[in-house]
Design an enzyme around this catalytic site. Structure first.
Site, PDB file in Angstrom:
ATOM      1  N   TYR A   1       0.855  -1.193   0.284  1.00 41.55           N
ATOM      2  CA  TYR A   1       0.168  -0.448  -0.036  1.00 41.55           C
ATOM      3  C   TYR A   1       1.363   1.601  -0.339  1.00 41.55           C
ATOM      4  CZ  TYR A   1      -3.463   3.329   1.707  1.00 41.55           C
ATOM      5  OH  TYR A   1      -4.825   4.147   1.817  1.00 41.55           O
TER       6      TYR A   1
ATOM      7  N   ILE B   1      -7.924   8.094   8.860  1.00 39.62           N
ATOM      8  CA  ILE B   1      -9.048   9.098   8.675  1.00 39.62           C
ATOM      9  C   ILE B   1     -10.656   7.619   8.901  1.00 39.62           C
ATOM     10  CG2 ILE B   1     -10.823   9.515   7.172  1.00 39.62           C
ATOM     11  CD1 ILE B   1      -8.323  11.832   7.471  1.00 39.62           C
TER      12      ILE B   1
HETATM   13  N1  LIG Z   1      -9.057   6.330   5.619  1.00 39.88           N
HETATM   14  C1  LIG Z   1      -7.510   6.626   5.568  1.00 39.88           C
HETATM   15  O1  LIG Z   1      -7.146   5.391   7.271  1.00 39.88           O
HETATM   16  C2  LIG Z   1      -6.959   6.687   4.664  1.00 39.88           C
HETATM   17  C3  LIG Z   1      -5.542   7.495   4.702  1.00 39.88           C
HETATM   18  C4  LIG Z   1      -5.321   7.695   4.126  1.00 39.88           C
HETATM   19  C5  LIG Z   1      -5.445   7.293   2.386  1.00 39.88           C
HETATM   20  N2  LIG Z   1      -6.326   7.362   2.304  1.00 39.88           N
HETATM   21  C6  LIG Z   1      -7.217   7.013   0.694  1.00 39.88           C
HETATM   22  O2  LIG Z   1      -8.484   7.845   0.794  1.00 39.88           O
HETATM   23  C7  LIG Z   1      -8.794   7.021  -0.214  1.00 39.88           C
HETATM   24  C8  LIG Z   1     -10.043   6.724   0.416  1.00 39.88           C
HETATM   25  O3  LIG Z   1     -10.501   5.465   1.412  1.00 39.88           O
HETATM   26  P1  LIG Z   1     -11.507   5.496   2.604  1.00 39.88           P
HETATM   27  O4  LIG Z   1     -10.972   5.494   4.143  1.00 39.88           O
HETATM   28  O5  LIG Z   1     -12.393   6.609   2.470  1.00 39.88           O
HETATM   29  O6  LIG Z   1     -12.020   4.076   2.084  1.00 39.88           O
HETATM   30  P2  LIG Z   1     -13.053   3.071   2.511  1.00 39.88           P
HETATM   31  O7  LIG Z   1     -12.936   2.104   1.779  1.00 39.88           O
HETATM   32  O8  LIG Z   1     -14.181   3.545   2.926  1.00 39.88           O
HETATM   33  O9  LIG Z   1     -13.641   3.764   0.253  1.00 39.88           O
HETATM   34  C9  LIG Z   1     -13.297   4.055  -0.605  1.00 39.88           C
HETATM   35  C10 LIG Z   1     -14.179   3.884  -1.973  1.00 39.88           C
HETATM   36  O10 LIG Z   1     -13.448   3.328  -2.914  1.00 39.88           O
HETATM   37  C11 LIG Z   1     -14.217   2.580  -3.665  1.00 39.88           C
HETATM   38  N3  LIG Z   1     -13.544   1.860  -4.715  1.00 39.88           N
HETATM   39  C12 LIG Z   1     -12.425   0.367  -4.246  1.00 39.88           C
HETATM   40  N4  LIG Z   1     -12.023  -0.183  -5.511  1.00 39.88           N
HETATM   41  C13 LIG Z   1     -12.649  -0.022  -6.737  1.00 39.88           C
HETATM   42  C14 LIG Z   1     -12.440   0.630  -7.545  1.00 39.88           C
HETATM   43  N5  LIG Z   1     -11.374  -0.339  -8.119  1.00 39.88           N
HETATM   44  N6  LIG Z   1     -12.886   1.038  -8.441  1.00 39.88           N
HETATM   45  C15 LIG Z   1     -13.871   1.548  -8.329  1.00 39.88           C
HETATM   46  N7  LIG Z   1     -14.356   2.259  -6.936  1.00 39.88           N
HETATM   47  C16 LIG Z   1     -13.954   1.504  -5.394  1.00 39.88           C
HETATM   48  C17 LIG Z   1     -15.327   1.161  -2.501  1.00 39.88           C
HETATM   49  O11 LIG Z   1     -16.328   0.348  -2.799  1.00 39.88           O
HETATM   50  C18 LIG Z   1     -15.713   2.410  -1.707  1.00 39.88           C
HETATM   51  O12 LIG Z   1     -16.530   2.905  -1.757  1.00 39.88           O
HETATM   52  C19 LIG Z   1      -8.425   5.922  -0.110  1.00 39.88           C
HETATM   53  O13 LIG Z   1      -7.693   5.665  -1.830  1.00 39.88           O
HETATM   54  C20 LIG Z   1      -7.317   5.164   0.631  1.00 39.88           C
HETATM   55  O14 LIG Z   1      -6.834   4.366  -0.012  1.00 39.88           O
HETATM   56  C21 LIG Z   1      -7.538   6.575   3.239  1.00 39.88           C
END
Ligand SMILES: NC(=O)c1ccc[n+]([C@@H]2O[C@H](COP(=O)([O-])OP(=O)(O)OC[C@H]3O[C@@H](n4cnc5c(N)ncnc54)[C@H](O)[C@@H]3O)[C@@H](O)[C@H]2O)c1
Length: 248
Positions: free
Chosen positions: A153, A186
């Site tokens: 990741y 988050i």
């Molecule tokens: N939550 C955290 O702590 C955190 C921290 C840093 C970065 N992020 C990044 O933020 C972004 C959102 O994460 P989140 O925490 O809301 O995660 P989440 O898992 O709650 O939401 C991710 C969304 O992306 C969608 N998704 C997954 N694969 C997909 C695909 N192939 N095509 C289209 N949609 C797809 C999922 O269905 C989901 O709705 C991600 O890129 C994640 O890596 C999250």
């Protein structure tokens, strides 16, 4: 003039918060998620529509190049044009190196990196033609530090930061900016999976200057800034949005 944005992975979590945040700022939206999330995506769209703006679904798996091209063309047809692409869709499957498989590695890169490339490529010709565009990539604190179980990741999110820098160079002459945000911890479905061990919650609260974990809404302001004309002279950047964990 109403600005139009595509947000990927927008049914829940950070993507949903960004969608609501942009709708509150007057944007028309095309919201993407995978077909399996359609029902949840439609609920988010209903929420967004209550705020008064136009909002359409564009179902697609961002790891599939044909899906990306179709999603962008549906968004352009549905909204008229696209000003902003927020590459938010991402996955995290925790695996220490000894349990990490080539399949998990490839799936992570297919969504987190190739998805960003494919959506960017699908939209950029349209943006170049209009000589205007804002691309905002959601990277991660993992691109700066990472944590055990996240080698794949962290590598994928570092790739997003590199991709952001070079696409900024390639697109700058067309009035298109490309920036990334690197959220810290988050509280979303992904964030909670990452925090099953209560000791990790205590650890992250301790190392964060603001002594709390982030909410999806904490990511919205920085994304809205990069999506707006206020950031017209800011490109190729990766901004930490982590409550004060990493300094660079
Ligand atoms: N939550 C955290 O702590 C955190 C921290 C840093 C970065 N992020 C990044 O933020 C972004 C959102 O994460 P989140 O925490 O809301 O995660 P989440 O898992 O709650 O939401 C991710 C969304 O992306 C969608 N998704 C997954 N694969 C997909 C695909 N192939 N095509 C289209 N949609 C797809 C999922 O269905 C989901 O709705 C991600 O890129 C994640 O890596 C999250």
């Amino acid at each position: 003039m109403t600005r139009h944005a595509i947000v990927t992975g927008a049914s829940r979590g950070i993507g949903r918060a960004i969608a609501i945040g942009l709708a509150n700022r007057g944007y028309s939206l095309a919201l993407n998620d995978i077909p399996a999330q359609e029902a949840v995506l439609l609920e988010t769209i209903a929420e967004v529509k209550k705020l008064g703006g136009q909002c359409i679904p564009v179902l697609a798996d961002v790891s599939n190049i044909g899906d990306c091209q179709r999603a962008v063309s549906e968004a352009v047809q549905g909204l008229g044009h696209i000003d902003v692409l927020v590459n938010n869709a991402g996955i995290l499957k925790l695996a220490m190196i000894d349990e990490l498989t080539p399949e998990i590695w490839d799936q992570t890169f297919a969504v987190n990196v190739r998805g960003v490339f494919q959506m960017t490529q699908a939209v950029v010709a349209h943006m170049k033609e209009r000589r205007y565009g804002r691309i905002v990539n959601i990277a991660s604190l993992a691109a700066r530090t990472g944590a055990p179980g996240q080698s794949h990741y962290a590598a994928s999110k570092s790739a997003v930061v590199g991709f952001t820098r070079v696409t900024s160079m390639e697109f700058g002459g067309y009035g298109i900016t490309v920036n990334a945000v690197c959220p810290g911890i988050i509280l979303t479905e992904m964030g909670r999976n990452n925090l099953r061990d209560p000791d990790r919650v205590t650890y992250f609260e301790k190392i964060t200057d603001l002594h709390r974990l982030g909410e999806p809404e904490d990511v919205v302001g920085p994304v809205a800034f990069f999506a707006s004309d206020d950031s017209a002279f800011v490109t190729g950047q990766a901004l930490n949005v982590d409550g004060g964990i990493f300094y660079s």
